[in-house]
Design a protein around this motif. Structure first.
Motif, PDB file in Angstrom:
ATOM      1  N   ASP A  94       6.006   9.049   6.799  1.00 29.08           N
ATOM      2  CA  ASP A  94       5.945   7.854   7.283  1.00 29.08           C
ATOM      3  C   ASP A  94       4.024   7.042   7.927  1.00 29.08           C
ATOM      4  O   ASP A  94       3.761   5.593   7.727  1.00 29.08           O
ATOM      5  N   ARG A 151       1.593   8.025   6.217  1.00 28.77           N
ATOM      6  CA  ARG A 151       0.563   7.579   5.136  1.00 28.77           C
ATOM      7  C   ARG A 151       0.878   6.307   4.699  1.00 28.77           C
ATOM      8  O   ARG A 151       0.178   5.616   4.220  1.00 28.77           O
ATOM      9  N   ASN A 152       1.722   5.590   4.749  1.00 25.02           N
ATOM     10  CA  ASN A 152       2.507   4.256   4.608  1.00 25.02           C
ATOM     11  C   ASN A 152       1.677   3.087   5.955  1.00 25.02           C
ATOM     12  O   ASN A 152       1.553   2.323   6.028  1.00 25.02           O
ATOM     13  N   PHE A 153       1.688   3.232   7.315  1.00 25.91           N
ATOM     14  CA  PHE A 153       2.163   2.685   8.029  1.00 25.91           C
ATOM     15  C   PHE A 153       0.417   2.936   8.880  1.00 25.91           C
ATOM     16  O   PHE A 153       0.041   1.796   9.677  1.00 25.91           O
ATOM     17  N   GLY A 154      -0.353   3.894   9.222  1.00 26.94           N
ATOM     18  CA  GLY A 154      -1.157   4.191   9.380  1.00 26.94           C
ATOM     19  C   GLY A 154      -1.796   4.542  10.896  1.00 26.94           C
ATOM     20  O   GLY A 154      -2.514   3.755  11.780  1.00 26.94           O
ATOM     21  N   THR A 209       3.726   8.402  13.480  1.00 23.70           N
ATOM     22  CA  THR A 209       5.177   8.615  12.917  1.00 23.70           C
ATOM     23  C   THR A 209       5.862   9.515  13.503  1.00 23.70           C
ATOM     24  O   THR A 209       5.158  10.997  13.560  1.00 23.70           O
ATOM     25  N   ILE A 248       7.295  -3.799  11.978  1.00 28.70           N
ATOM     26  CA  ILE A 248       6.455  -3.817  10.945  1.00 28.70           C
ATOM     27  C   ILE A 248       6.150  -4.314  10.241  1.00 28.70           C
ATOM     28  O   ILE A 248       7.697  -5.217   9.323  1.00 28.70           O
ATOM     29  N   LEU A 304       4.499  -3.281   4.416  1.00 27.83           N
ATOM     30  CA  LEU A 304       4.258  -2.236   4.854  1.00 27.83           C
ATOM     31  C   LEU A 304       5.538  -1.659   4.280  1.00 27.83           C
ATOM     32  O   LEU A 304       5.377  -0.410   4.187  1.00 27.83           O
ATOM     33  N   LYS A 364       5.612  -1.126   1.044  1.00 30.68           N
ATOM     34  CA  LYS A 364       4.361   0.153  -0.100  1.00 30.68           C
ATOM     35  C   LYS A 364       5.308   1.695   1.176  1.00 30.68           C
ATOM     36  O   LYS A 364       5.411   2.405   0.537  1.00 30.68           O
ATOM     37  N   ARG A 365       5.893   1.758   2.149  1.00 27.03           N
ATOM     38  CA  ARG A 365       6.958   2.743   2.355  1.00 27.03           C
ATOM     39  C   ARG A 365       8.227   2.992   1.116  1.00 27.03           C
ATOM     40  O   ARG A 365       8.161   4.076   0.944  1.00 27.03           O
ATOM     41  N   ASN A 393       6.374   3.947  -2.288  1.00 24.68           N
ATOM     42  CA  ASN A 393       6.025   5.570  -1.848  1.00 24.68           C
ATOM     43  C   ASN A 393       7.010   7.187  -1.636  1.00 24.68           C
ATOM     44  O   ASN A 393       6.413   7.428  -3.007  1.00 24.68           O
ATOM     45  N   PHE A 418      -0.014  -1.850  14.780  1.00 26.74           N
ATOM     46  CA  PHE A 418      -0.029  -1.360  13.305  1.00 26.74           C
ATOM     47  C   PHE A 418      -1.617  -1.929  12.972  1.00 26.74           C
ATOM     48  O   PHE A 418      -1.844  -2.939  13.935  1.00 26.74           O
TER      49      PHE A 418
END
Length: 233
Positions: free
Chosen positions: A19, A21-24, A27, A120, A124, A127-128, A131, A232
């Protein structure tokens, strides 16, 4: 109670790099609902997830900044109870074009807990899930669903768990989902499992009805709360 010894201290936080890597942001999954675990979430920036029994008193969670996002229903199916809906046009395969699957994944998930989290952005959350689908493709844990030669959906799994279902928009609402999913479950059972499990958002009535039609029955439920310290990027 679940805790981890990290270096010279005890933590109730399990990092979730898939997570991050998706949200920056950092997590975490919170592994306990006790006072020390909740206080630990106050000490770090990042996004936190905790899953609790629906009968649990939410007051301590709310006091520590958690907010409710979803209730996950947990259907299960025994091998002998699976209802299969045959269709000569439908095929389950691991030989597919990955880009076609990812195109479906981009718009297949709108009822998940990450889309319901008001912190969120939808981009994003999209994207989660995309991925996650890509990860399942890379690890060989995904069936493509085809109608004749047309790729129209996917079925993602791990061990005996049904993780993700996606059907292309122009094939929805026509009864295809029960054919696709029942044939996928039958293929899934061939790995030797006696029971399949899945998890469905309580607001996702179409999926709950689908699994009930296939012979799944409800075993339990958990409430999911999130917390965000910081913002975020």
């Amino acid at each position: 109670m679940t805790l981890t010894i990290r270096g010279d201290y005890i933590t109730y936080l399990r990092e979730t790099p898939w997570d991050k890597r998706n949200f920056g942001v950092n997590t975490y999954e919170v592994t306990d609902i006790g006072k020390e675990a909740l206080e630990e979430t106050d000490a770090y920036e990042g996004h936190f997830t905790i899953k609790v029994d629906p009968l649990e008193n939410p007051e301590p969670l709310l006091r520590h900044g958690f907010y409710y996002v979803d209730t996950l229903i947990e259907p299960v199916c025994q091998r002998d109870n699976l209802q299969v809906f045959e269709d000569n046009h439908v095929r389950i395969t691991k030989d597919y074009n990955p880009s076609a699957i990812l195109a479906i994944a981009e718009e297949a998930f709108t009822l998940g807990r990450f889309h319901r989290d008001f912190h969120i952005p939808d981009a994003l959350a999209d994207k989660r899930y995309k991925n996650w689908v890509d990860d399942l493709q890379q690890s060989g844990k995904l069936f493509a669903l085809t109608y004749d030669s047309d790729t129209v959906g996917f079925y993602g799994f791990s061990d005996n768990k049904v993780l993700l279902l996606g059907v292309r928009k122009d094939y929805r609402g026509q009864g295809f989902a029960k054919r696709f999913t029942s044939l996928s479950c039958r293929e899934h059972f061939k790995a030797g499992y006696e029971e399949l499990q899945t998890s469905v958002s309580a607001v996702n009535a179409p999926s709950l009805n689908l699994f009930y039609t296939l012979g799944f029955r409800l075993r339990g439920a958990v409430d999911v709360y999130h917390k965000l310290n910081g913002a975020f990027a």
